[in-house]
Design a protein around this motif. Structure first.
Motif, PDB file in Angstrom:
ATOM      1  N   THR A   1     -10.796  -4.717 -12.009  1.00  0.00           N
ATOM      2  CA  THR A   1      -9.713  -5.913 -12.142  1.00  0.00           C
ATOM      3  C   THR A   1      -8.767  -5.560 -11.024  1.00  0.00           C
ATOM      4  OG1 THR A   1     -10.125  -5.942 -14.612  1.00  0.00           O
ATOM      5  CG2 THR A   1      -7.977  -6.884 -13.491  1.00  0.00           C
ATOM      6  N   ALA A   2      -8.401  -4.253 -10.874  1.00  0.00           N
ATOM      7  CA  ALA A   2      -7.226  -3.777 -10.056  1.00  0.00           C
ATOM      8  C   ALA A   2      -8.081  -4.040  -8.384  1.00  0.00           C
ATOM      9  CB  ALA A   2      -6.914  -2.189 -10.072  1.00  0.00           C
ATOM     10  N   LEU A   3      -9.089  -3.610  -8.300  1.00  0.00           N
ATOM     11  CA  LEU A   3      -9.672  -3.688  -6.943  1.00  0.00           C
ATOM     12  C   LEU A   3      -9.539  -5.496  -6.785  1.00  0.00           C
ATOM     13  CD1 LEU A   3     -11.355  -3.056  -4.444  1.00  0.00           C
ATOM     14  CD2 LEU A   3     -13.500  -3.415  -5.935  1.00  0.00           C
TER      15      LEU A   3
ATOM     16  N   SER B   1       0.551  -1.353  -6.553  1.00  0.00           N
ATOM     17  CA  SER B   1       0.949  -0.267  -7.690  1.00  0.00           C
ATOM     18  C   SER B   1      -0.035  -0.322  -8.860  1.00  0.00           C
ATOM     19  CB  SER B   1       2.313  -0.810  -8.316  1.00  0.00           C
ATOM     20  OG  SER B   1       3.229  -0.819  -7.273  1.00  0.00           O
ATOM     21  N   LEU B   2      -0.642  -1.510  -9.345  1.00  0.00           N
ATOM     22  CA  LEU B   2      -1.727  -1.283 -10.194  1.00  0.00           C
ATOM     23  C   LEU B   2      -2.899  -0.518  -9.601  1.00  0.00           C
ATOM     24  CD1 LEU B   2      -3.004  -2.302 -13.064  1.00  0.00           C
ATOM     25  CD2 LEU B   2      -3.830  -4.157 -11.803  1.00  0.00           C
ATOM     26  N   PHE B   3      -3.277  -0.779  -8.416  1.00  0.00           N
ATOM     27  CA  PHE B   3      -4.592  -0.048  -7.871  1.00  0.00           C
ATOM     28  C   PHE B   3      -4.229   1.374  -7.793  1.00  0.00           C
ATOM     29  CE2 PHE B   3      -7.542   0.973  -4.126  1.00  0.00           C
ATOM     30  CZ  PHE B   3      -8.608   0.539  -4.794  1.00  0.00           C
ATOM     31  N   ALA B   4      -3.041   1.716  -7.073  1.00  0.00           N
ATOM     32  CA  ALA B   4      -2.817   3.152  -7.138  1.00  0.00           C
ATOM     33  C   ALA B   4      -2.798   4.041  -8.283  1.00  0.00           C
ATOM     34  CB  ALA B   4      -1.261   3.326  -6.355  1.00  0.00           C
ATOM     35  N   TRP B   5      -2.225   3.111  -9.387  1.00  0.00           N
ATOM     36  CA  TRP B   5      -2.012   3.867 -10.801  1.00  0.00           C
ATOM     37  C   TRP B   5      -3.524   3.980 -11.556  1.00  0.00           C
ATOM     38  CZ3 TRP B   5      -2.149   0.638 -15.307  1.00  0.00           C
ATOM     39  CH2 TRP B   5      -2.122   1.332 -16.553  1.00  0.00           C
ATOM     40  N   VAL B   6      -4.211   2.951 -11.304  1.00  0.00           N
ATOM     41  CA  VAL B   6      -5.521   3.210 -11.940  1.00  0.00           C
ATOM     42  C   VAL B   6      -6.533   4.265 -10.975  1.00  0.00           C
ATOM     43  CG1 VAL B   6      -7.733   1.677 -12.097  1.00  0.00           C
ATOM     44  CG2 VAL B   6      -5.454   0.758 -12.627  1.00  0.00           C
TER      45      VAL B   6
ATOM     46  N   MET C   1       0.720  -1.492  -0.063  1.00  0.00           N
ATOM     47  CA  MET C   1       0.158   0.027   0.060  1.00  0.00           C
ATOM     48  C   MET C   1       0.616   1.039   0.305  1.00  0.00           C
ATOM     49  SD  MET C   1      -3.125  -1.207   2.552  1.00  0.00           S
ATOM     50  CE  MET C   1      -4.354   0.020   1.584  1.00  0.00           C
ATOM     51  N   TYR C   2       1.884   1.412   0.949  1.00  0.00           N
ATOM     52  CA  TYR C   2       2.607   2.852   1.079  1.00  0.00           C
ATOM     53  C   TYR C   2       3.747   2.797   0.042  1.00  0.00           C
ATOM     54  CZ  TYR C   2       0.395   3.382   5.594  1.00  0.00           C
ATOM     55  OH  TYR C   2      -0.704   3.484   6.564  1.00  0.00           O
TER      56      TYR C   2
END
Length: 241
Positions: free
Chosen positions: A104-106, A144-149, A60-61
């Motif tokens: 998808t990221a979720l 990283s995918l979730f933060a990016w999206v 997460m961080y």
């Protein structure tokens, strides 16, 4: 001549690059170092609370800090034109569009937590080094995918509007809190660890996840530029002209 060329190369790729972006990516790398090296790494292997603290940093961080550094944008600025176009084509391909969808990221970031802690998978990762490192890689990539999206400054294919991303983030917050509460109460959990460690890890997950998701929400809101405001400015500029 070489000196002038070197100055031009240094100036053009990072033109307009803010200090926050410059500091954000190294901060994410530093968080990864803290998570993967002593004293946290040995503690995480023998104590569920340490594992959860390590999970927060890796999943997460660190991803949020890395993504806010806009590494793809910087890469596109520094690559030769042909390679930059090739990378852009990959980013706009169908597989990339499917992967970059918020749902998808979720599922990959939050949904897999249930698989990890409510099945024998977590215990297997503690006994098999290969699975243990694959878990770290998954945490990092999925986070990283979730933060990016959700809030990344880098370009993303078919990224939905801010209201939609806020809804997805809200679902992630609720799911994350629910999983932490189930772990704390001992419901469905399949983790071989003392009760005090399990409950302590659940508290770290609950409160640490809240803070990380608040930071992600702040990053998302900071990028919000309502369409109506932009259109109003454009009309006002045209009228003034």
């Amino acid at each position: 001549m070489t000196f002038l060329a070197g100055r031009a190369w240094h100036r053009n790729p990072v033109q307009g690059w803010g200090r926050w972006r410059t500091a954000s990516f190294p901060t994410g790398c530093a968080l990864l170092v803290v998570a993967l090296l002593p004293p946290l790494a040995p503690f995480a292997h023998g104590d569920f609370r340490g594992h959860m603290a390590q999970h927060m940093l890796i999943g997460m961080y660190a991803p949020l800090a890395l993504v806010l550094g806009a590494p793809v944008t910087l890469l596109l600025r520094t690559l030769p034109a042909a390679r930059a176009r090739a990378l852009t084509s990959v980013l706009h391909s169908r597989p990339a569009r499917a992967l970059a969808h918020p749902v998808t990221a979720l599922v990959l970031s939050t949904g897999t937590l249930a698989v990890l802690y409510f099945t024998p998978l977590y215990n297997a990762t503690m006994n098999q080094p290969v699975l243990h490192w694959l878990m770290h890689v998954h945490f990092l990539l999925a986070g990283s995918l979730f933060a990016w999206v959700i809030a990344g400054p880098d370009p993303a294919p078919a990224r939905p509007g801010v209201p939609t991303r806020l809804v997805v983030l809200g679902i992630a917050v609720a799911a994350h809190a629910l999983i932490a509460q189930l772990i704390y109460g001992g419901f469905l959990i399949n983790v071989h660890a003392p009760i005090d460690q399990v409950q302590g890890g659940a508290q770290i997950m609950y409160y640490g996840g809240d803070i990380a998701e608040l930071l992600l929400a702040a990053a998302l809101v900071a990028t919000w530029r309502p369409t109506r405001n932009r259109q109003h400015v454009a009309v006002a500029s045209t009228a003034a002209g």
